[in-house]
Write a protein that holds these residues in place. Structure first.
Motif, PDB file in Angstrom:
ATOM      1  N   TYR A  81       0.741  -1.171   0.123  1.00 36.53           N
ATOM      2  CA  TYR A  81       0.017   0.059   0.174  1.00 36.53           C
ATOM      3  C   TYR A  81       0.815   1.177   0.041  1.00 36.53           C
ATOM      4  O   TYR A  81       0.698   2.266  -0.859  1.00 36.53           O
ATOM      5  N   VAL A  84       2.691   1.615  -3.413  1.00 34.21           N
ATOM      6  CA  VAL A  84       1.883   1.887  -4.733  1.00 34.21           C
ATOM      7  C   VAL A  84       1.648   3.290  -4.495  1.00 34.21           C
ATOM      8  O   VAL A  84       1.422   4.220  -5.399  1.00 34.21           O
ATOM      9  N   LEU A  85       1.280   3.862  -3.253  1.00 29.01           N
ATOM     10  CA  LEU A  85       1.006   5.480  -3.084  1.00 29.01           C
ATOM     11  C   LEU A  85       2.326   6.236  -3.403  1.00 29.01           C
ATOM     12  O   LEU A  85       2.094   7.139  -4.229  1.00 29.01           O
ATOM     13  N   LEU A  87       4.748   5.238  -5.229  1.00 27.08           N
ATOM     14  CA  LEU A  87       4.940   5.255  -6.813  1.00 27.08           C
ATOM     15  C   LEU A  87       4.145   6.151  -7.518  1.00 27.08           C
ATOM     16  O   LEU A  87       4.405   6.535  -8.523  1.00 27.08           O
ATOM     17  N   VAL A  88       2.834   6.041  -7.257  1.00 25.42           N
ATOM     18  CA  VAL A  88       1.757   6.861  -8.163  1.00 25.42           C
ATOM     19  C   VAL A  88       1.943   8.243  -8.047  1.00 25.42           C
ATOM     20  O   VAL A  88       2.230   9.092  -8.769  1.00 25.42           O
ATOM     21  N   ILE A  89       2.184   8.513  -6.687  1.00 24.81           N
ATOM     22  CA  ILE A  89       2.343  10.045  -6.347  1.00 24.81           C
ATOM     23  C   ILE A  89       3.411  10.576  -6.963  1.00 24.81           C
ATOM     24  O   ILE A  89       3.701  11.586  -7.691  1.00 24.81           O
ATOM     25  N   THR A  91       5.611   9.514  -9.217  1.00 25.09           N
ATOM     26  CA  THR A  91       5.569   9.421 -10.780  1.00 25.09           C
ATOM     27  C   THR A  91       4.823  10.601 -11.196  1.00 25.09           C
ATOM     28  O   THR A  91       5.087  10.919 -12.390  1.00 25.09           O
ATOM     29  N   GLY A  92       3.598  10.631 -10.828  1.00 26.92           N
ATOM     30  CA  GLY A  92       2.611  11.533 -11.437  1.00 26.92           C
ATOM     31  C   GLY A  92       3.019  12.916 -11.111  1.00 26.92           C
ATOM     32  O   GLY A  92       3.039  13.573 -12.165  1.00 26.92           O
ATOM     33  N   THR A 153      12.417  11.240 -11.487  1.00 31.45           N
ATOM     34  CA  THR A 153      10.984  11.160 -12.760  1.00 31.45           C
ATOM     35  C   THR A 153      11.407  12.738 -13.216  1.00 31.45           C
ATOM     36  O   THR A 153      11.012  12.564 -14.693  1.00 31.45           O
ATOM     37  N   THR A 199       8.369   4.205 -14.996  1.00 33.69           N
ATOM     38  CA  THR A 199       7.747   3.672 -13.955  1.00 33.69           C
ATOM     39  C   THR A 199       8.277   2.332 -13.344  1.00 33.69           C
ATOM     40  O   THR A 199       8.226   2.197 -12.173  1.00 33.69           O
ATOM     41  N   ASN A 202      11.064   3.421 -11.034  1.00 31.93           N
ATOM     42  CA  ASN A 202      10.456   3.828  -9.883  1.00 31.93           C
ATOM     43  C   ASN A 202       9.987   3.003  -9.038  1.00 31.93           C
ATOM     44  O   ASN A 202       9.626   3.129  -7.633  1.00 31.93           O
ATOM     45  N   VAL A 256       3.376  -3.829 -14.436  1.00 33.40           N
ATOM     46  CA  VAL A 256       3.646  -2.800 -15.460  1.00 33.40           C
ATOM     47  C   VAL A 256       4.025  -3.329 -16.771  1.00 33.40           C
ATOM     48  O   VAL A 256       3.831  -2.863 -17.782  1.00 33.40           O
TER      49      VAL A 256
END
Length: 267
Positions: A81, A84-85, A87-89, A91-92, A153, A199, A202, A256
């Protein structure tokens, strides 16, 4: 000479590629089995110290014990959890900042030295400071993961964006395209593959941030298992944590990878 996708030559080429992938996968499995068997044999024959290196059978027994009690899945859930948080934040946000730098040459020149310095800083060494600033618990761990991945990134995505074929950019400008249109019609579509590869990178960085954060403040997670095992000199637990960490990272990487394969098929 271009090969038609409906030709026999193309079908043979695809078959050869599939066979190569199968052979590589089999070789990887055999290598892994060989390492495990050798490790177990060296431990059984007292060539290596099981207190320091443990052995596969002991790690497996401990894994079954933790899995049966349900403790392991709680630790895995917490770490995945957080990762993933992060990674997403990370990378985004990194891609959004890279887009801003691409859109404004002046901004990119202003921020360039700061980004280079931030990239050179040892983010893992700054983890205790980050956690003090943000707070302990999941929030501090996720911010640590973001801090490790976001600068890389930004720099990588920005380089991808500015290296798109300049002739294509000039052609769109000659037709009166705005920067927003160039971004969504050319820059981003041309770099989907690069961003997917970024990604993948990351994933590893996010895991590093999460594990470092869990070493410092967490009471749950794979990082906590590893550091707890080292503190009580239970190397079976440490090695089990490392093994579980490797499997989780591999599963995320493969997810991915599947997305990348689907994207390439639909191009």
């Amino acid at each position: 000479m271009r090969i038609s996708k409906t030709s026999k030559g193309y079908a043979d080429y695809l078959k050869e590629m599939r066979n190569d992938k199968i052979k590589i996968f089999i070789a990887q499995i055999l290598l892994l089995i060989g390492i495990i068997v050798l490790w177990e044999a060296l431990a059984d024959f007292k060539v290596i110290n099981t207190f320091l290196f443990s052995k596969p059978s002991a790690i497996y027994d401990l894994f079954i014990q933790y899995a049966t009690s349900g403790q392991l899945f709680k630790h895995i859930y917490v770490s995945v959890y957080e990762t993933v948080l992060g990674l997403v934040i990370g990378t985004g946000l990194g891609i959004l900042v890279a887009i801003a730098l691409w859109a404004s040459e002046r901004l990119s020149k202003i921020l360039d030295p700061f980004l280079v310095v931030l990239n050179a800083l040892p983010k893992t060494a700054l983890a205790p400071i980050i956690i003090v600033w943000v707070g302990a618990g999941i929030k501090g761990i996720v911010v640590t993961a973001i801090a490790i991945s976001i600068v890389v990134t930004i720099l990588s995505a920005y380089n991808y964006f500015i290296n798109v074929d300049e002739d294509k950019v000039k052609m769109l400008r000659s037709f009166g395209a705005t920067k927003t249109q160039i971004l969504f019609k050319l820059i981003l579509p041309a770099n989907i593959g690069n961003l997917i590869n970024l990604t993948k990178i990351n994933i590893g960085m996010a895991w590093v941030g999460v594990i470092v954060g869990e070493f410092l403040v967490s009471r749950y997670g794979i990082g906590y298992l590893i550091v707890y095992g080292s503190q009580v000199f239970k190397l079976d637990l440490v090695m089990m944590g490392v093994f579980v960490l490797a499997v989780c990272a591999w599963v995320m990487y493969e997810i991915v990878n599947i997305i990348e394969i689907i994207y390439k098929k639909n191009r």
